[in-house]
Design an enzyme around this catalytic site. Structure first.
Site, PDB file in Angstrom:
ATOM      1  N   TYR A   1       0.839  -1.197   0.000  1.00  0.00           N
ATOM      2  CA  TYR A   1       0.000   0.000   0.000  1.00  0.00           C
ATOM      3  C   TYR A   1       0.875   1.250   0.000  1.00  0.00           C
ATOM      4  O   TYR A   1       2.070   1.198   0.335  1.00  0.00           O
ATOM      5  CB  TYR A   1      -0.925  -0.007   1.223  1.00  0.00           C
ATOM      6  CG  TYR A   1      -2.125   0.910   1.098  1.00  0.00           C
ATOM      7  CD1 TYR A   1      -3.037   0.743   0.055  1.00  0.00           C
ATOM      8  CD2 TYR A   1      -2.356   1.934   2.011  1.00  0.00           C
ATOM      9  CE1 TYR A   1      -4.145   1.566  -0.062  1.00  0.00           C
ATOM     10  CE2 TYR A   1      -3.466   2.763   1.905  1.00  0.00           C
ATOM     11  CZ  TYR A   1      -4.349   2.579   0.861  1.00  0.00           C
ATOM     12  OH  TYR A   1      -5.442   3.403   0.744  1.00  0.00           O
TER      13      TYR A   1
ATOM     14  N   ASN B   1     -15.420   3.810   1.405  1.00  0.00           N
ATOM     15  CA  ASN B   1     -16.042   3.587   0.099  1.00  0.00           C
ATOM     16  C   ASN B   1     -17.151   4.584  -0.249  1.00  0.00           C
ATOM     17  O   ASN B   1     -17.136   5.141  -1.351  1.00  0.00           O
ATOM     18  CB  ASN B   1     -16.560   2.145   0.021  1.00  0.00           C
ATOM     19  CG  ASN B   1     -15.429   1.138   0.118  1.00  0.00           C
ATOM     20  OD1 ASN B   1     -14.394   1.292  -0.505  1.00  0.00           O
ATOM     21  ND2 ASN B   1     -15.616   0.101   0.916  1.00  0.00           N
TER      22      ASN B   1
END
Length: 397
Positions: free
Chosen positions: A116, A189
């Site tokens: 990441y 999200n």
């Protein structure tokens, strides 16, 4: 002032009815008190009089936390372990949070694997997202109170644990009148979906957005938020055995059209865009050939926003799209948006309130979730990494 004299004689800390009296290096006496309790010794020493609050530190009421920890990067099933942590002291600007639920997101998996964009120091507690309830606050905390629901402002704070002590500045409150699963999955999200629909093109009712990875958590949020705004969505998914069930589910959320990656490359796409205007906006969570095909269907001057790369392949942009259609190629990372707006609480709270209003009115639901206990974390990690899944794994505490 009997306690002060006694403390002065033996030069050590005392705790009397959760009041801590100590002498610091400057020779000044300091006082710490559990939140919610007033402090007064013989009615003469008040909490707000001659007290150095910066030295505030008490043992939290919850002493330990059960946490999912990784001490090196690698495959989650091999490096994540369930351990017991001793919680740090509760300081004046800290809060003690009892975690309620925390999802397992692709970014969590990527962090554990070491791939990441940002990586916490090791050993680290997993989990970038979740919701908890505040059970204690430090004496200088003004923005959060006991009983509030909170979510993390930033990534890397470690939400996969039953309790956590964090700085109040690292948390933001959310309403407790929305479902726990909606709150636990709110901060990444849905925020990504709302920002992409709001910040790159001026979308009006009747406009069209095209997206791949439409069954992902971001994709589902895009469908619902767009439908609430009167914006049509053309949604691309990978072919699979249960395609009709998936298609029906996405249409029930508000999807205008659901097609496969194979259909996206076929001439019949021209027929689809006889029914809807060509998209102003394309949202790419896959990369590779899928992204290139999204670009082909954008209207002139449109924008493609890339927020993910599930195919682990680069985005290839046809020269003709740049020259003759003047398309714009952009990227989006919600973590960076939050960091850019770190000192703009109004922008963050306004975004969360807009999303919570959609949740309350039934226009935005959490993605389909499987609730898993901490002891079953291996099963949850395994399920989260399966292909063709629309089911989000959520750890419940």
């Amino acid at each position: 002032m009997e306690i002060l004299r006694f403390a002065h004689i033996i030069l050590r800390d005392f705790v009397v009815h959760k009041v801590v009296v100590r002498k610091i290096a400057t020779g000044a006496w300091t006082l710490s008190v559990n939140p919610g309790r007033s402090a007064c010794l013989n009615g003469s020493l008040q909490l707000d009089r001659n007290i150095s609050r910066s030295t505030f530190s008490v043992e939290p009421s919850v002493k330990e936390s059960t946490a999912l920890i990784y001490r090196c990067h690698g495959e989650p099933s091999q490096v994540v372990t369930l351990e017991t942590l001793k919680l740090p002291p509760l300081r004046s600007t800290s809060v003690l949070v009892k975690m309620l639920a925390a999802p397992i997101n692709p970014s969590d998996i990527n962090m554990i694997q070491g791939t990441y964009a940002i990586l916490p120091d090791l050993p680290a507690v997993g989990g970038n997202e979740g919701v908890g309830q505040v059970i204690e606050v430090g004496i200088e905390v003004k923005t959060i109170k006991v009983g509030d629901w909170v979510i993390p402002r930033d990534a890397g704070l470690g939400m996969w644990q039953t309790a956590v002590v964090l700085s109040a500045d690292d948390l933001v409150t959310v309403p407790s009148d929305i479902p726990v699963l909606s709150a636990a999955t709110l901060g990444v999200n849905p925020c990504t979906a709302l920002r992409m629909l709001s910040d790159f093109e001026d979308l009006k009712p009747g406009d069209t957005v095209i997206q791949n990875a439409a069954n992902s958590a971001v994709g589902q949020a895009v469908i619902q938020i767009a439908a609430a705004k009167g914006v049509q969505t053309v949604n691309v998914v990978r072919d699979r055995p249960n395609l009709q069930k998936l298609t029906d589910g996405l249409k029930a959320m508000g999807a205008t059209c659901v097609i496969t990656e194979e259909t996206l490359r076929r001439p019949e796409m021209k027929e689809i865009f006889k029914s809807y205007p060509r998209p102003k906006l394309a949202l790419n969570g896959v990369g590779g050939k899928s992204a290139t095909e999204l670009l082909r269907h954008l209207q002139s001057g449109g924008t493609m926003v890339t927020y993910g790369g599930m195919a682990k392949q680069p985005v290839t942009v046809p020269v003709s799209a740049l020259i003759f259609k003047n398309v714009k190629i952009r990227g989006f990372w919600v973590t960076q948006w939050k960091r850019d707006h770190k000192h703009d609480d109004e922008a963050l709270h306004s975004m969360l309130e807009e999303l919570c209003t959609l949740i309350r009115t039934g226009k935005l639901s959490s993605p389909a979730c499987t609730q898993v206990g901490m002891l079953d974390f291996h099963k949850a990690l395994h399920s989260a990494m399966k292909p063709y899944t629309s089911m989000k794994q959520v750890l419940v505490m």
